[in-house]
Scaffold this active site. Structure first.
Site, PDB file in Angstrom:
ATOM      1  N   LYS A  45      -4.874  52.863  79.312  1.00 17.42           N
ATOM      2  CA  LYS A  45      -3.986  52.153  78.385  1.00 17.42           C
ATOM      3  C   LYS A  45      -2.965  51.328  79.171  1.00 17.42           C
ATOM      4  O   LYS A  45      -2.623  50.211  78.786  1.00 17.42           O
ATOM      5  CB  LYS A  45      -3.291  53.144  77.444  1.00 17.42           C
ATOM      6  N   GLN A  79       0.531  60.911  74.226  1.00 14.18           N
ATOM      7  CA  GLN A  79      -0.898  61.205  74.335  1.00 14.18           C
ATOM      8  C   GLN A  79      -1.221  62.611  73.821  1.00 14.18           C
ATOM      9  O   GLN A  79      -0.592  63.585  74.232  1.00 14.18           O
ATOM     10  CB  GLN A  79      -1.330  61.056  75.806  1.00 14.18           C
ATOM     11  N   ASP A 136       0.393  54.438  67.169  1.00 17.40           N
ATOM     12  CA  ASP A 136      -0.802  55.261  66.986  1.00 17.40           C
ATOM     13  C   ASP A 136      -1.113  55.473  65.503  1.00 17.40           C
ATOM     14  O   ASP A 136      -2.205  55.901  65.150  1.00 17.40           O
ATOM     15  CB  ASP A 136      -0.563  56.658  67.603  1.00 17.40           C
TER      16      ASP A 136
END
Ligand code: NDP
Length: 281
Positions: free
Chosen positions: A53, A97, A120
């Site tokens: 990412k 994450q 997200d």
């Protein structure tokens, strides 16, 4: 006839071209999109996702802010960081994450990110906005699947869609996004009776299970579109939830693994970060 291969590498590249253009337009206004990437612990798969990412950010022109925290990091310490990042005007998106170490409460961490920066799409407010049909950050993986369907002109309207999996990250929002686009949606899960029969009703079948090659030809209607979200690391390498070789001859379109949904998730994360920067600019 050979099925159409729904190629996530091609579609994610198209998304990225557009994202780069939008980053350039923001730069002209003196704004650089910023993404804070937070990793708690040392899970090797998570580390590799986070690294990818950050590379995506560098290539696209998004500033990444890297936070690698020890596995013992407590809830309070993480809360302090979240409050700081939520208030930082240079940070437009925050990604924590998953999976988290067991001592952290997932619900608490997800809710600690401000909904505006929740690129997200996991914050309860953003999931609620999806449920209500309102704009907001959409979860990257199912959002990427919708983008793939659009790219190949596959319109969910009026179709029977079956989603196998009901997680908050993938299955539930996937079904809601298909419903939003007028599909008739069924969710399946580990307690579904006669899974194969339900799946065979699908014009669009999405597998988000986490079981290597579980979906075989007996689960698939002739001419269906099959989207394989699964990423399973096996002795034979990375495989999906769909037995691609056995299923492909029966269907009209299918995603491979790797090279299907995987690249889309990251592309949509970058796109969501730029959305966020555009909203605040
Ligand atoms: P979860 O483990 O959270 O959810 C799996 C779902 O599959 C659950 O709803 C579970 O049902 C259901 N399930 C499990 N076994 C069966 C079974 N035998 N029959 C029917 N349903 C079953 O996984 P995620 O949703 O997070 O991820 C799913 C897959 O997608 C994984 O392989 C993951 O690696 C991959 N993934 C890929 C991404 C990408 O970028 N391509 C991004 C995110 C995930 P129940 O609820 O009853 O337990």
């Amino acid at each position: 006839m050979a099925p159409l291969i729904i190629d996530g590498t091609i579609v994610s590249a198209a998304v990225e071209v557009r994202t780069v253009e939008r980053v350039a337009a923001l730069a002209a206004r003196g704004v650089t999109p910023g993404l804070a990437v937070v990793l708690v612990g040392d899970d090797p798969a998570s580390r590799s996702y986070v690294n990818m990412k950050e590379k995506d950010c560098a290539r696209i022109g998004i500033r990444s802010f890297d936070y690698r925290l020890g596995a013992q990091t407590g809830q309070d310490e993480l809360d302090v960081l979240m409050r700081r990042l939520n208030a930082d005007p240079d940070v437009h998106g925050i990604l924590v994450q998953q999976p988290f170490p067991a001592h952290l409460d997932v619900e608490h961490v997800v809710a600690a990110v401000s909904p505006e920066k929740d690129v997200d799409g996991f914050h309860p407010e953003n999931l609620g906005r999806l449920m209500r049909g309102l704009p907001g950050h959409r979860a990257c993986t199912p959002w990427g699947v919708m983008r793939m369907l659009d790219h190949y002109g596959i319109d969910p309207r009026g179709k029977r869609a079956v989603v196998v999996g009901r997680s908050l990250l993938v299955g539930k929002p996937m079904g809601l996004m298909l419903l939003e686009r007028d599909a008739t949606v069924t969710w399946c899960h580990s307690r579904t009776a006669d899974l194969a029969a339900v799946c065979r009703e699908a014009d669009i079948l999405v597998a988000a299970i986490g079981r290597p090659r579980m979906i075989g030809p007996e689960h698939v209607k002739e001419g269906a579109v099959v989207i394989d979200v699964g990423i399973n690391r096996t002795d034979e390498g990375m495989v999906g939830d769909v037995d691609f070789t056995a299923v492909a001859p029966k269907v009209c379109a299918i995603t491979p693994v790797p090279g299907g949904v995987g690249p889309m998730t990251r592309a949509m994360l970058m796109s969501n970060t730029v959305d966020s920067a555009e909203r605040t600019a």
